[in-house]
Design an enzyme around this catalytic site. Structure first.
Site, PDB file in Angstrom:
ATOM      1  N   ASP A   1       3.985   2.329   3.308  1.00  0.00           N
ATOM      2  CA  ASP A   1       4.488   3.352   2.392  1.00  0.00           C
ATOM      3  C   ASP A   1       4.260   4.705   3.060  1.00  0.00           C
ATOM      4  O   ASP A   1       3.798   4.764   4.202  1.00  0.00           O
ATOM      5  CB  ASP A   1       3.734   3.282   1.048  1.00  0.00           C
ATOM      6  CG  ASP A   1       2.260   3.677   1.167  1.00  0.00           C
ATOM      7  OD1 ASP A   1       1.788   3.909   2.293  1.00  0.00           O
ATOM      8  OD2 ASP A   1       1.581   3.761   0.131  1.00  0.00           O
TER       9      ASP A   1
ATOM     10  N   ASP B   1       2.260   8.330   2.110  1.00  0.00           N
ATOM     11  CA  ASP B   1       1.352   8.947   1.134  1.00  0.00           C
ATOM     12  C   ASP B   1       1.373  10.461   1.310  1.00  0.00           C
ATOM     13  O   ASP B   1       1.211  10.964   2.415  1.00  0.00           O
ATOM     14  CB  ASP B   1      -0.075   8.433   1.363  1.00  0.00           C
ATOM     15  CG  ASP B   1      -0.155   6.915   1.364  1.00  0.00           C
ATOM     16  OD1 ASP B   1      -0.168   6.326   0.284  1.00  0.00           O
ATOM     17  OD2 ASP B   1      -0.181   6.325   2.474  1.00  0.00           O
TER      18      ASP B   1
ATOM     19  N   ASP C   1       3.805   7.309  -2.263  1.00  0.00           N
ATOM     20  CA  ASP C   1       2.709   7.635  -3.190  1.00  0.00           C
ATOM     21  C   ASP C   1       2.476   9.143  -3.170  1.00  0.00           C
ATOM     22  O   ASP C   1       2.425   9.737  -2.099  1.00  0.00           O
ATOM     23  CB  ASP C   1       1.401   6.946  -2.747  1.00  0.00           C
ATOM     24  CG  ASP C   1       1.437   5.437  -2.944  1.00  0.00           C
ATOM     25  OD1 ASP C   1       2.324   4.954  -3.681  1.00  0.00           O
ATOM     26  OD2 ASP C   1       0.566   4.758  -2.371  1.00  0.00           O
TER      27      ASP C   1
HETATM   28  N1  CTP Z   1      -6.159   5.296  -2.008  1.00  0.00           N
HETATM   29  C1  CTP Z   1      -6.996   5.773  -2.960  1.00  0.00           C
HETATM   30  N2  CTP Z   1      -6.676   5.675  -4.272  1.00  0.00           N
HETATM   31  C2  CTP Z   1      -5.510   5.101  -4.632  1.00  0.00           C
HETATM   32  C3  CTP Z   1      -4.638   4.597  -3.663  1.00  0.00           C
HETATM   33  C4  CTP Z   1      -4.994   4.712  -2.339  1.00  0.00           C
HETATM   34  O1  CTP Z   1      -8.033   6.304  -2.632  1.00  0.00           O
HETATM   35  N3  CTP Z   1      -5.230   5.012  -5.920  1.00  0.00           N
HETATM   36  C5  CTP Z   1      -6.529   5.427  -0.606  1.00  0.00           C
HETATM   37  C6  CTP Z   1      -6.808   4.119   0.085  1.00  0.00           C
HETATM   38  O2  CTP Z   1      -8.164   3.757  -0.010  1.00  0.00           O
HETATM   39  C7  CTP Z   1      -6.431   4.436   1.510  1.00  0.00           C
HETATM   40  C8  CTP Z   1      -5.409   5.551   1.391  1.00  0.00           C
HETATM   41  O3  CTP Z   1      -5.444   6.012   0.060  1.00  0.00           O
HETATM   42  O4  CTP Z   1      -7.572   4.894   2.190  1.00  0.00           O
HETATM   43  C9  CTP Z   1      -4.039   5.119   1.761  1.00  0.00           C
HETATM   44  O5  CTP Z   1      -3.702   3.923   1.090  1.00  0.00           O
HETATM   45  P1  CTP Z   1      -2.565   2.959   1.574  1.00  0.00           P
HETATM   46  O6  CTP Z   1      -1.260   3.640   1.544  1.00  0.00           O
HETATM   47  O7  CTP Z   1      -2.667   1.710   0.769  1.00  0.00           O
HETATM   48  O8  CTP Z   1      -2.995   2.566   3.054  1.00  0.00           O
HETATM   49  P2  CTP Z   1      -2.678   3.224   4.460  1.00  0.00           P
HETATM   50  O9  CTP Z   1      -3.969   3.407   5.148  1.00  0.00           O
HETATM   51  O10 CTP Z   1      -1.825   4.430   4.299  1.00  0.00           O
HETATM   52  O11 CTP Z   1      -1.895   2.060   5.181  1.00  0.00           O
HETATM   53  P3  CTP Z   1      -0.305   1.904   5.330  1.00  0.00           P
HETATM   54  O12 CTP Z   1       0.028   2.615   6.594  1.00  0.00           O
HETATM   55  O13 CTP Z   1      -0.047   0.438   5.410  1.00  0.00           O
HETATM   56  O14 CTP Z   1       0.333   2.504   4.131  1.00  0.00           O
HETATM   57 MN    MN Z   2      -0.335   4.311  -0.382  1.00  0.00          MN
HETATM   58 MN    MN Z   3      -0.028   4.377   3.147  1.00  0.00          MN
END
Ligand code: CTP
Ligand code: MN
Ligand code: MN
Length: 519
Positions: free
Chosen positions: A357, A359, A443
């Site tokens: 995704d 963020d 997100d």
């Molecule tokens: N996170 C958080 N609270 C949330 C959702 C996510 O603190 N409600 C944090 C997660 O712990 C993570 C970060 O936000 O450290 C990013 O989450 P995620 O998108 O799931 O992982 P990524 O590390 O960005 O991996 P990817 O590249 O696959 O998206």
């Molecule tokens: Mn995320």
């Molecule tokens: Mn992510």
């Protein structure tokens, strides 16, 4: 985790003996080891001040009466002391034993290496009694397992001074993984444990993989692993087989296992967690077709979107796509608040080229502006006809409720989980003639300005890096960290921070750049 440290105050004899030979609760002269009569402090009404720690004093060599005395002294000062070496114990204290004898004894007790327990000599205890609080654990306090040489180094053949820390937040882990052959296998084992619901072993395999990811060169021999922390016997067995055969038969068996494959398939759908995946597996379902044609299964809104856009959102999002999305989000945010700024976080902030995704964290210049942003941004996406799915969660953040003693998976900030249409580039449009957009997961989080640094740190990840930051803060510094704040238990205050650097400084940690947090 705080919930693991249930205050298990084992009751012992509570004779109100007072003996002039025995120092009172505030005496600071503990290292002497005279024979003492059995004594106890008045029991039953000690106030627990340091509920995050549970001590266990090893009776071997210390002797029964001295152990009783020291246990009760600690309790009178607000420490939890467990009489049994239970799962609650966070600090094991030993006096007079050689490291070899102590570790032999601990292993006989079934004391696992993967536990987050400090094994310390009496000096840490004495200093803590004298300070009236747990002093930070330093390297000199540890009684290290001679079978595992912890004084190892980032480069496997480096000088021993550059030891690898057991905390991911004290290691610099870039995306340059020189030990992929080992970490891939360990991560398959970790994921399999997660699917089975075995959290302890799952974390142990993830920690082992993470330590190897931080090394700046490939492991050459199994012997090099003896100097590394967090490598338990199961992880070492995997590495041994890879050294001997070039691959891990256990990891390969798992990859071929029907249950693992089905769980992996089902949980790859947005909105399907391990629990739902498992229940479908147990009902005999193996494919999406079977799930979708099963009349008794009712998908929620998120899962419906997950299946509807599966083809697109199961593919990785590229950095180019992330940059294109940033412009779209920025335009929408500026419409609502011209002074607000949008910052990429998560994996892309750590330098990843692809993510599941994208963020973003939104910074509003004035306190109180944060809550209005996301609803307006979502409305704008809707008007632009690019909103495919939206799950908005209004802020439940309340400063007066801090600190949270239990780490919650979700923070309390205003946030949303979206699926947006992203315009495809010309060539790929021609290939997929049907539509000119790709569905992508996005997100967004909008914290209050004074919480921004904590939210940014929390959302940058990686998950294991964050986990170890919190564990380090709690066990090494007596502080509670989450996405909202850092709380100092000694002064009972929340520590302010405008930047991530300030948070690392509060924790007495060297600053680790986002691209070094790929633990
Ligand atoms: N996170 C958080 N609270 C949330 C959702 C996510 O603190 N409600 C944090 C997660 O712990 C993570 C970060 O936000 O450290 C990013 O989450 P995620 O998108 O799931 O992982 P990524 O590390 O960005 O991996 P990817 O590249 O696959 O998206
Ligand atoms: Mn995320
Ligand atoms: Mn992510």
């Amino acid at each position: 985790m705080l919930t693991e440290n249930k205050k298990n105050k084992a009751s012992t004899a509570s004779a109100n003996a007072t003996d002039t030979e025995v120092p009172g609760p505030d005496a600071e002269m503990l290292p002497t080891r005279k024979r003492r009569p059995e004594v106890a402090f008045p029991r039953g009404h000690e106030e627990v001040k340091f509920g995050d720690l549970t001590l266990y004093l090893v009776e071997k060599r210390m002797g029964k009466s001295r152990r009783n005395f020291l246990s009760n002294l600690a309790r009178s000062k607000g420490f939890c002391v467990d009489d049994a070496l239970s799962g609650n114990v966070t600090h094991v204290v030993s006096e007079g034993n050689t490291a070899q004898d102590l570790w032999n004894w601990l292993e006989e007790q079934g004391f696992g290496e993967t536990r987050d327990t400090h094994v310390l000599n009496i000096s840490w205890f004495t200093e803590s009694m004298s300070a009236g609080r747990p002093v930070p654990v330093e390297l000199r306090h540890y009684i290290q397992n001679p079978a595992v040489d912890h004084r190892s180094c980032a480069h496997p053949s480096d000088k021993p001074e550059s030891a690898v820390s057991p905390y991911a937040c004290q290691r610099r882990t870039t995306l340059d993984n020189h030990n992929k052959i080992f970490t891939d296998a360990l991560e398959v084992l970790a994921e399999n444990m997660e699917f089975i619901g075995n959290r302890g072993p799952c974390l142990a395999f993830r920690r082992a993989a993470s330590v190897l990811k931080s090394l700046c060169a490939p492991l050459q021999h199994l012997e090099e692993t003896h100097r590394l922390p967090c490598l338990g016997e199961h992880s070492k067995a995997i590495l041994e087989e890879i050294f001997e055969c070039g691959s891990s038969s256990r990891a390969e068996d798992i990859l071929n296992d029907e249950r693992y494959r089905t769980m992996k398939l089902f949980s790859s759908v947005f909105g399907i967690g391990p629990k739902t995946a498992e229940s479908w597996y147990h009902r005999g379902l193996r494919t999406f077709e079977q799930v979708l044609s099963e009349p008794s299964i009712r998908l929620n809104r998120m899962q419906t979107a997950g299946f509807l856009f599966y083809e697109d959102i199961s593919k990785p999002v590229s950095r180019t796509e992330a940059s294109a999305l940033k412009i779209i989000v920025e335009e929408a945010v500026i419409c609502v608040n011209p002074h607000a700024t949008v910052h990429i976080t998560g994996g892309f902030r750590r330098g990843k080229e692809f993510g599941h995704d994208v963020d973003f964290i939104i910074k509003t210049p004035e306190p109180g502006q944060e809550d209005a942003v996301l609803p307006a941004v979502i409305q704008r996406f809707k008007t632009q006809n690019i909103l495919l799915y939206s799950d908005f969660q209004d802020s439940t953040f309340d400063l007066s409720q801090l600190p949270t003693h239990r780490f919650e998976a979700m923070d309390h900030f205003s946030k949303c989980f979206l699926i947006l249409k992203l315009k495809r580039e010309q060539e790929s449009c021609e290939r997929e003639a049907s539509r000119d957009w790709k569905a992508v997961r996005v997100d967004l989080v909008a914290p209050p300005l004074e919480r921004y640094a904590y939210a940014l740190l929390g959302w940058t990840g990686s998950t294991l890096f964050e986990r170890d930051l919190r564990r380090f803060a709690r066990l090494e510094r007596g502080k509670l960290l989450d996405n909202h704040a850092l709380y100092d238990k000694a002064t009972k205050t929340l520590l302010p921070a405008c930047t991530e650097e300030e948070i690392f400084a509060h924790l007495g940690l060297e600053y680790i750049e986002p691209w070094q947090r790929n633990a």
